[in-house]
Design a protein around this motif. Structure first.
Motif, PDB file in Angstrom:
ATOM      1  N   LEU A   1       0.684  -1.066   0.025  1.00 55.45           N
ATOM      2  CA  LEU A   1       0.091  -0.189  -0.071  1.00 55.45           C
ATOM      3  C   LEU A   1       0.780   1.267   0.154  1.00 55.45           C
ATOM      4  CD1 LEU A   1      -2.621  -1.012   2.671  1.00 55.45           C
ATOM      5  CD2 LEU A   1      -2.820  -1.297   0.090  1.00 55.45           C
ATOM      6  N   ALA A   2       2.089   1.371   0.562  1.00 53.14           N
ATOM      7  CA  ALA A   2       2.971   2.495   0.726  1.00 53.14           C
ATOM      8  C   ALA A   2       3.397   2.965  -0.703  1.00 53.14           C
ATOM      9  CB  ALA A   2       3.971   2.375   1.718  1.00 53.14           C
ATOM     10  N   ALA A   3       3.550   4.168  -0.859  1.00 53.54           N
ATOM     11  CA  ALA A   3       4.014   4.755  -2.179  1.00 53.54           C
ATOM     12  C   ALA A   3       5.648   4.574  -1.953  1.00 53.54           C
ATOM     13  CB  ALA A   3       3.910   6.181  -2.488  1.00 53.54           C
ATOM     14  N   THR A   4       6.074   3.997  -3.352  1.00 50.76           N
ATOM     15  CA  THR A   4       7.480   4.038  -3.511  1.00 50.76           C
ATOM     16  C   THR A   4       8.260   5.259  -3.104  1.00 50.76           C
ATOM     17  OG1 THR A   4       7.548   4.024  -5.835  1.00 50.76           O
ATOM     18  CG2 THR A   4       7.524   1.900  -4.522  1.00 50.76           C
ATOM     19  N   ASP A   5       7.798   6.230  -3.706  1.00 51.97           N
ATOM     20  CA  ASP A   5       8.229   7.687  -3.502  1.00 51.97           C
ATOM     21  C   ASP A   5       7.515   8.661  -2.974  1.00 51.97           C
ATOM     22  OD1 ASP A   5       9.960   9.581  -4.160  1.00 51.97           O
ATOM     23  OD2 ASP A   5       9.581  10.105  -6.018  1.00 51.97           O
ATOM     24  N   PHE A   6       6.886   8.553  -1.650  1.00 53.80           N
ATOM     25  CA  PHE A   6       6.137   9.427  -1.273  1.00 53.80           C
ATOM     26  C   PHE A   6       6.712  10.723  -0.888  1.00 53.80           C
ATOM     27  CE2 PHE A   6       3.947  11.292   2.508  1.00 53.80           C
ATOM     28  CZ  PHE A   6       2.571  10.859   2.202  1.00 53.80           C
ATOM     29  N   GLN A   7       6.103  11.978  -1.393  1.00 50.27           N
ATOM     30  CA  GLN A   7       6.515  13.163  -0.908  1.00 50.27           C
ATOM     31  C   GLN A   7       5.242  14.190  -1.301  1.00 50.27           C
ATOM     32  OE1 GLN A   7       9.382  14.303  -3.988  1.00 50.27           O
ATOM     33  NE2 GLN A   7       8.712  13.037  -5.344  1.00 50.27           N
ATOM     34  N   GLY A   8       5.459  15.522  -0.939  1.00 49.34           N
ATOM     35  CA  GLY A   8       4.383  16.518  -1.221  1.00 49.34           C
ATOM     36  C   GLY A   8       3.311  16.357  -0.371  1.00 49.34           C
ATOM     37  N   ARG A   9       3.055  15.807   0.586  1.00 50.81           N
ATOM     38  CA  ARG A   9       2.099  15.779   1.465  1.00 50.81           C
ATOM     39  C   ARG A   9       2.240  16.359   3.025  1.00 50.81           C
ATOM     40  NH1 ARG A   9      -1.671  12.270  -1.333  1.00 50.81           N
ATOM     41  NH2 ARG A   9      -3.240  12.955   0.056  1.00 50.81           N
TER      42      ARG A   9
ATOM     43  N   ALA B   1      -2.381   5.796   0.296  1.00 47.31           N
ATOM     44  CA  ALA B   1      -0.728   5.821   0.409  1.00 47.31           C
ATOM     45  C   ALA B   1      -0.422   6.833   1.415  1.00 47.31           C
ATOM     46  CB  ALA B   1      -0.285   6.360  -0.908  1.00 47.31           C
ATOM     47  N   LEU B   2      -1.011   7.805   1.778  1.00 45.16           N
ATOM     48  CA  LEU B   2      -0.947   8.894   2.814  1.00 45.16           C
ATOM     49  C   LEU B   2      -1.286   8.195   4.002  1.00 45.16           C
ATOM     50  CD1 LEU B   2      -0.673  11.936   3.745  1.00 45.16           C
ATOM     51  CD2 LEU B   2      -3.038  11.888   3.627  1.00 45.16           C
ATOM     52  N   LEU B   3      -2.128   7.359   4.268  1.00 44.36           N
ATOM     53  CA  LEU B   3      -2.474   6.763   5.544  1.00 44.36           C
ATOM     54  C   LEU B   3      -1.543   5.855   5.921  1.00 44.36           C
ATOM     55  CD1 LEU B   3      -6.390   6.873   5.516  1.00 44.36           C
ATOM     56  CD2 LEU B   3      -4.845   8.422   6.727  1.00 44.36           C
ATOM     57  N   ALA B   4      -1.168   5.130   4.822  1.00 38.06           N
ATOM     58  CA  ALA B   4      -0.204   4.017   4.907  1.00 38.06           C
ATOM     59  C   ALA B   4       1.218   4.603   5.420  1.00 38.06           C
ATOM     60  CB  ALA B   4       0.295   3.219   3.704  1.00 38.06           C
ATOM     61  N   HIS B   5       1.633   5.784   4.985  1.00 33.42           N
ATOM     62  CA  HIS B   5       2.767   6.596   5.309  1.00 33.42           C
ATOM     63  C   HIS B   5       2.721   7.111   6.773  1.00 33.42           C
ATOM     64  CE1 HIS B   5       6.544   8.868   4.737  1.00 33.42           C
ATOM     65  NE2 HIS B   5       5.939   9.705   5.700  1.00 33.42           N
ATOM     66  N   PHE B   6       1.490   7.393   7.348  1.00 34.53           N
ATOM     67  CA  PHE B   6       1.360   7.941   8.563  1.00 34.53           C
ATOM     68  C   PHE B   6       1.464   6.732   9.519  1.00 34.53           C
ATOM     69  CE2 PHE B   6      -1.696   8.286  12.130  1.00 34.53           C
ATOM     70  CZ  PHE B   6      -1.147   9.302  12.885  1.00 34.53           C
TER      71      PHE B   6
END
Length: 200
Positions: A26-34, A71-76
């Motif tokens: 579920l997580a984004a491989t390149d998480f940015q901009g949030r 993806a946002l919640l997975a990162h959190f």
């Protein structure tokens, strides 16, 4: 007289691979901009709630499909802010059998007891709901005593299969405590195909 033939073994502490599954599926491989949304999540987790408004312990997020909500919640969940510990359940077809109340109880309870470092108690279909509520209560109480915040994240309520499987179906939303105990926070999210992203 003690029967020496009877042996009692201490239960093993629960182990959960849920975060590995979230990271892989579920997580984004390149998480940015949030950064703005993450800051709001951190503020929601940390703020104190008045006894006159316990509903402020809940945050309902509705967003259109493909908005990056999951993806946002997975990162959190994978990177909670300081002083916060989170457990989660992502209702999604991307992970097998992760779409009904039975799965939610099992996955959430296992995460909690792994965090507590305790053996997971046995449960049956008749006791699974109460066992999950007890697990959440114990975790929230323990975290509050240590000056930390306990957060439950449930994403994808629109994909809950329990509300469409006949008279024996039970919704995941119906499992959640009406009043989160001991400063606990609950974040629920789902898709809306006709609306813009909203926070309520």
């Amino acid at each position: 007289m003690i029967d020496s033939s009877v042996q009692v073994f201490a239960g093993r502490a629960a182990v959960s691979g849920h975060l590995l599954q979230v990271e892989q599926a579920l997580a984004a491989t390149d998480f940015q901009g949030r950064e703005s949304e993450l800051a709001q999540l951190a503020a929601f987790s940390a703020h104190d709630v008045s006894a006159d408004c316990p509903s402020a312990s809940y945050w309902r997020w509705v967003a259109p499909a493909w908005s990056g909500k999951t993806a946002l919640l997975a990162h959190f969940v994978l990177h909670p802010p300081p002083g916060v510990d989170a457990v989660s359940f992502f209702i999604t077809s991307r992970m097998a059998a992760q779409n009904d109340a039975a799965a939610c109880c099992e996955v959430v309870q296992r995460q909690v007891y792994a965090m507590l470092g305790e053996a997971e108690p046995l449960s049956t279909p008749a006791t699974r709901d109460e066992q999950m509520l007890l697990a959440l209560h114990r975790a929230a109480q323990g975290w509050a005593a240590r000056g930390r915040r306990f957060v439950l994240v449930v994403d994808g309520l629109d994909e809950d299969r329990g509300v469409t499987t006949g008279p024996d179906g039970h919704s995941i939303a119906g499992l959640l405590p009406r009043v989160p105990p001991h400063g606990m926070r609950i974040l629920v999210a789902g898709r809306c195909r006709t609306c813009r992203s909203t926070i309520t």
